[in-house]
Design a protein around this motif. Sequence first.
Motif, PDB file in Angstrom:
ATOM      1  N   ARG A 100     122.959  85.836  17.580  1.00  0.00           N
ATOM      2  CA  ARG A 100     121.701  85.095  17.610  1.00  0.00           C
ATOM      3  C   ARG A 100     120.992  85.123  16.259  1.00  0.00           C
ATOM      4  O   ARG A 100     120.515  84.092  15.776  1.00  0.00           O
ATOM      5  N   ILE A 145     116.882  71.196  20.384  1.00  0.00           N
ATOM      6  CA  ILE A 145     117.446  71.757  21.618  1.00  0.00           C
ATOM      7  C   ILE A 145     118.367  72.920  21.281  1.00  0.00           C
ATOM      8  O   ILE A 145     118.387  73.949  21.964  1.00  0.00           O
ATOM      9  N   ALA A 146     119.132  72.766  20.199  1.00  0.00           N
ATOM     10  CA  ALA A 146     120.028  73.842  19.763  1.00  0.00           C
ATOM     11  C   ALA A 146     119.229  75.075  19.370  1.00  0.00           C
ATOM     12  O   ALA A 146     119.632  76.212  19.667  1.00  0.00           O
ATOM     13  N   ARG A 183     126.350  84.242  29.761  1.00  0.00           N
ATOM     14  CA  ARG A 183     125.327  83.604  28.951  1.00  0.00           C
ATOM     15  C   ARG A 183     125.809  83.289  27.542  1.00  0.00           C
ATOM     16  O   ARG A 183     125.576  82.180  27.032  1.00  0.00           O
ATOM     17  N   PHE A 219     118.610  82.044  23.687  1.00  0.00           N
ATOM     18  CA  PHE A 219     119.158  82.525  24.951  1.00  0.00           C
ATOM     19  C   PHE A 219     120.516  83.215  24.757  1.00  0.00           C
ATOM     20  O   PHE A 219     121.159  83.593  25.733  1.00  0.00           O
ATOM     21  N   MET A 220     120.946  83.364  23.512  1.00  0.00           N
ATOM     22  CA  MET A 220     122.249  83.980  23.262  1.00  0.00           C
ATOM     23  C   MET A 220     122.245  85.481  23.513  1.00  0.00           C
ATOM     24  O   MET A 220     123.302  86.088  23.707  1.00  0.00           O
ATOM     25  N   THR A 225     126.048  79.413  26.163  1.00  0.00           N
ATOM     26  CA  THR A 225     125.222  78.972  25.041  1.00  0.00           C
ATOM     27  C   THR A 225     126.081  78.555  23.849  1.00  0.00           C
ATOM     28  O   THR A 225     125.736  77.616  23.128  1.00  0.00           O
ATOM     29  N   SER A 226     127.195  79.229  23.651  1.00  0.00           N
ATOM     30  CA  SER A 226     128.091  78.881  22.541  1.00  0.00           C
ATOM     31  C   SER A 226     128.676  77.484  22.729  1.00  0.00           C
ATOM     32  O   SER A 226     128.834  76.735  21.759  1.00  0.00           O
ATOM     33  N   ILE A 259     127.261  74.984  24.458  1.00  0.00           N
ATOM     34  CA  ILE A 259     126.171  74.025  24.259  1.00  0.00           C
ATOM     35  C   ILE A 259     125.929  73.802  22.768  1.00  0.00           C
ATOM     36  O   ILE A 259     125.762  72.667  22.298  1.00  0.00           O
ATOM     37  N   LEU A 260     125.932  74.889  22.014  1.00  0.00           N
ATOM     38  CA  LEU A 260     125.692  74.788  20.571  1.00  0.00           C
ATOM     39  C   LEU A 260     126.815  74.040  19.870  1.00  0.00           C
ATOM     40  O   LEU A 260     126.556  73.232  18.965  1.00  0.00           O
ATOM     41  N   VAL A 302     116.390  76.072  20.585  1.00  0.00           N
ATOM     42  CA  VAL A 302     115.956  76.746  21.814  1.00  0.00           C
ATOM     43  C   VAL A 302     117.126  77.487  22.450  1.00  0.00           C
ATOM     44  O   VAL A 302     116.986  78.623  22.923  1.00  0.00           O
ATOM     45  N   THR A 303     118.297  76.845  22.454  1.00  0.00           N
ATOM     46  CA  THR A 303     119.488  77.448  23.058  1.00  0.00           C
ATOM     47  C   THR A 303     119.859  78.758  22.368  1.00  0.00           C
ATOM     48  O   THR A 303     120.293  79.719  23.026  1.00  0.00           O
TER      49      THR A 303
END
Length: 294
Positions: free
Chosen positions: A119, A272-273, A53, A279-280, A57-58, A60-61, A275-276
């Motif tokens: 996070r 979107i970032a 995870r 999830f970190m 997530t990293s 995506i960010l 929200v992401t």
Amino acid sequence: LMFALELGGKEYAWDSTPIIGLFASFFVFFVAFFIAEIKAAEPILPLWLFKRRLFATSQILSFLYGGTFIILTVFIPIFVQAVYGGSAKNAGLILTPMMLGSVAGSSIGGIFLTKTSYRNLMIVSIISYALGMYFLGTLTVDTARWLLTIYMILVGFGVGFSFSLLPTASMHNLEPQNRGTANSTNSFLRSFGMTLGVTVYGSLQNNLFADKLKEAFKGMQGAGDFKMGDPRQIFQASERSKIPDFILDKIIHAMSASITHTFLLTLIPIGIAAVTIFFMGNARVVVSKKSAKG
């Protein structure tokens, strides 16, 4: 609204054959890459990493931050030169406060890396980034330059956290042999985001600018034949003096509105970032007592 890209000196609409062909080619090669990576004994990019995870997530960010931050480095100098009437040299130097802000953000992120979770630090980052981008979206031709400087420091500070946190988060608790892959993947996705960001948002701004010019000159004699070249050339001091004031004013307002609207549109991927980030998880860098003493 019909968006367009410029390729080889020609402008093509998004639904044109060359553009659709490029998207189709990208999709084919993208799928082929994943198939090859799944079957490879030693893949370039181990896809199992994305099952973690924090790693996923990293990435995506990094992609989202890269795709939005590049817009600032492109359009702020254009705004300064075209709207404020600054020189090309001043337009380049104007980014200095944003870069200093990013250095400060990166340093603070690194200092507190062992104090709290990735996070929590990224939450500080996204708040600063989103606020700075929103304020940049409120710029007008009458906005004082010192306000622009403050907005740039704010947005740079927010982005700066990502420079030190996301590469580290990508390698968190990975085996030594996979850390290089994780770090390079993070850098690649940031660069990939920049490439897509400058393409998509560049097209958006170009079309917004054209639409606002048409609206500004609507009803004027010869407006239908009005053509606008590269604003970075036309808005040079030597060229500005040749443009009648009432026309120059319309062009400046059209340019200002198109750029600020583009800044506001970047709040979508920034959202979107945000929200992401949630999830970190609560992972953080843990320093052993032995390492601390060393």
